[in-house]
Design an enzyme around this catalytic site. Structure first.
Site, short mmCIF file in Angstrom:
data_model
loop_
_atom_site.label_atom_id
_atom_site.label_comp_id
_atom_site.label_asym_id
_atom_site.label_seq_id
_atom_site.Cartn_x
_atom_site.Cartn_y
_atom_site.Cartn_z
N HIS A 99 0.89 -1.16 0.00
CA HIS A 99 0.00 0.00 0.00
C HIS A 99 0.92 1.21 0.00
O HIS A 99 1.99 1.18 0.64
CB HIS A 99 -0.84 0.10 1.27
CG HIS A 99 -1.75 -1.05 1.54
ND1 HIS A 99 -1.35 -2.18 2.18
CD2 HIS A 99 -3.07 -1.22 1.27
CE1 HIS A 99 -2.38 -3.01 2.30
NE2 HIS A 99 -3.43 -2.46 1.75
N ASP A 102 2.20 2.02 3.39
CA ASP A 102 3.15 1.08 4.05
C ASP A 102 4.57 1.50 3.76
O ASP A 102 5.44 1.41 4.61
CB ASP A 102 3.07 -0.35 3.48
CG ASP A 102 1.69 -0.93 3.49
OD1 ASP A 102 0.92 -0.59 4.39
OD2 ASP A 102 1.40 -1.74 2.57
C1 XLS Z 1 -7.58 -6.74 4.17
C2 XLS Z 1 -7.09 -6.92 2.80
C3 XLS Z 1 -5.98 -5.97 2.37
C4 XLS Z 1 -5.79 -5.99 0.87
C5 XLS Z 1 -5.00 -4.86 0.35
O1 XLS Z 1 -8.29 -7.57 4.72
O2 XLS Z 1 -6.70 -8.25 2.67
O3 XLS Z 1 -4.80 -6.26 3.04
O4 XLS Z 1 -5.19 -7.17 0.44
O5 XLS Z 1 -5.56 -3.63 0.67
#
Ligand code: XLS
Ligand code: CA
Ligand code: CA
Length: 434
Positions: A99, A102
């Site tokens: 993200h 991140d």
């Molecule tokens: C949350 C999601 C998230 C997505 C990316 O439950 O899995 O991590 O994979 O935003």
């Protein structure tokens, strides 16, 4: 400075007792003429490996992160990049996902945040070039900041919608700068808590317009990878619009988005939706819409998204049966969207966790390949539908039949003698290979 107290993890084979070795994942070993690493295309999730402190609603984080000074600074973000690439090197994972928030801090205003992103992306680019690691997909975090409490692309506030659009625009540009293979939308806040305050139709129209703008921008900047939608029924929203694969496919078809979009299916989200992972994968793959996979598992005793590492060989086998069945991944892969338990606080636990996931999928791959080579399972399914290979079946499948014609047959044909589904026999067959 090295932070993971181990050498590069090597394949030592099933007889090894070394916890820091692969027992099944042997990257260059051929399975059906293709190297394991090319079948599996493992990716590390930046958010779990570098940013997950293992906090829970009842207590603070427990993870030891000696590289992290806890600040929201760009320097700290840049330091994490080195640690993440040490992790990738030691595990032999060749892809990753992030993200925007991140990899770089969200600062006081959007342009400062964008600038921070550019600085970190520059460093990621250098590391990718040095190591050959590739970005499987990027995404924008449109759920953590309080401005997105009521949605991002489905917010009732057009200014929030604009902010989300600006964030996705930038995340797309960063994905493009890093030669990312795909771009994911997971709508954690794209849903509602109550219909009393929600205009669902309007929100879905807004979401579709948002995704069309994303495609338009991708075309403008020359990003031609697929977009993925990642279904999940709830958490954090009470109800999320992308609730399962079928709901996502319906949405994509309704709004003319199927050309550029595929699905990213996550195991724990499938079970939250009341489905099995195989169900969600099959719904997607059957219509050529399975793009990528978030590899993890839930806990049958806990009703939420526990994001545990995949260790269940039956499940990895079932997943790989679908992946092999569709001819393998093209742009997608297996992204470990999984986190350690809170008790596993040591950096080395990240290595153990990924070894386990990679070995579980390597076994699943070998077993699924063997089941396909054996051919009995596929032959049984083919045979089960053999009546549709007759003249009558062909007429039904081609749309040439009518109710009147079928009625005539039912009136004269007598009671059909139905063959057994043989579920238990087939379960025994699968267990022969485990
Ligand atoms: C949350 C999601 C998230 C997505 C990316 O439950 O899995 O991590 O994979 O935003
Ligand atoms: Ca996920
Ligand atoms: Ca999840």
């Amino acid at each position: 400075m090295q932070y993971f107290d181990c050498d590069k993890i090597r394949y030592e084979g099933p007889g090894s007792k070394n916890p820091l070795a692969f027992k099944h994942y042997n990257p260059d070993e051929l399975v059906g003429g293709k190297a394991m690493k090319d079948h599996l295309r493992f990716a590390g999730a930046y958010w779990h490996v570098m940013r997950n402190t293992l906090g829970d609603p009842f207590g603070a984080g427990t993870a030891h992160m000696p590289w992290d000074d806890g600040s929201n600074s760009v320097e700290n973000a840049l330091r994490r990049v080195d640690v993440f690439f040490e992790f990738l090197d030691k595990t032999g994972i060749e892809f990753y996902c992030w993200h925007d928030r991140d990899i770089a801090p969200e600062l006081n205003d959007l342009s400062a945040s964008n600038q921070a992103l550019d600085t970190v992306v520059e460093k990621l680019k250098t590391k990718q070039a040095e190591t050959g690691v590739k970005l499987l997909w990027g995404t924008a975090c449109l759920f953590a900041h309080p401005r997105y409490a009521q949605g991002a692309a489905t917010s009732p506030d057009a200014r929030v919608y604009a902010y989300a659009a600006a964030q996705v625009k930038k995340a797309l540009e960063c994905t493009k700068a890093l030669d990312g293979l795909g771009y994911t939308f997971w709508g954690g806040r794209e849903g509602y808590a109550t219909l009393l305050n929600t205009d669902m139709k309007r929100e879905l129209d807004h979401l579709a317009a948002f995704l069309h703008m994303a495609i338009e921008h991708a075309d403008q900047i020359g990003f031609d990878g697929p977009f993925y939608i990642e279904p999940k029924p709830r958490e954090p929203s009470t109800h999320q619009y992308d609730s399962d694969a079928a709901a996502c496919l319906n949405f994509l078809r309704q709004y003319g988005l199927t050309d550029r979009f595929k699905l990213n299916i996550e195991a724990n989200h499938a079970t939250l939706a009341g489905h099995t992972m195989e169900h969600e994968l099959t719904v997607s793959a059957d219509v050529g819409m399975l793009g990528s996979i978030d590899a993890n598992r839930g806990d049958p005793l806990i009703g939420w998204d526990t994001d545990q590492f995949p260790t269940d060989i039956m499940q990895t086998t079932q997943i790989m049966l679908v992946v092999l069945g569709m001819g393998g991944f093209t742009t997608g892969g297996l992204n470990f969207d999984a986190k350690r338990r809170r008790e596993s606080h040591d950096p080395l636990d990240l290595i153990h966790a990924h070894i386990g996931g990679m070995d579980a999928f390597a076994r699943g791959l070998k077993i699924a390949h063997a089941i396909r080579e054996d051919g009995r399972l596929a032959a049984f399914v083919r045979e089960r539908y053999a009546s549709f290979d007759t003249e009558l079946g062909r007429r039904i499948e081609s749309g040439a039949c009518s109710f009147a014609e079928l009625e005539k047959l039912a009136l004269t044909g007598g009671e059909p003698a139905l063959a057994s589904g043989r579920q238990e026999m087939l379960e025994n067959l699968i267990n022969e290979f485990l």
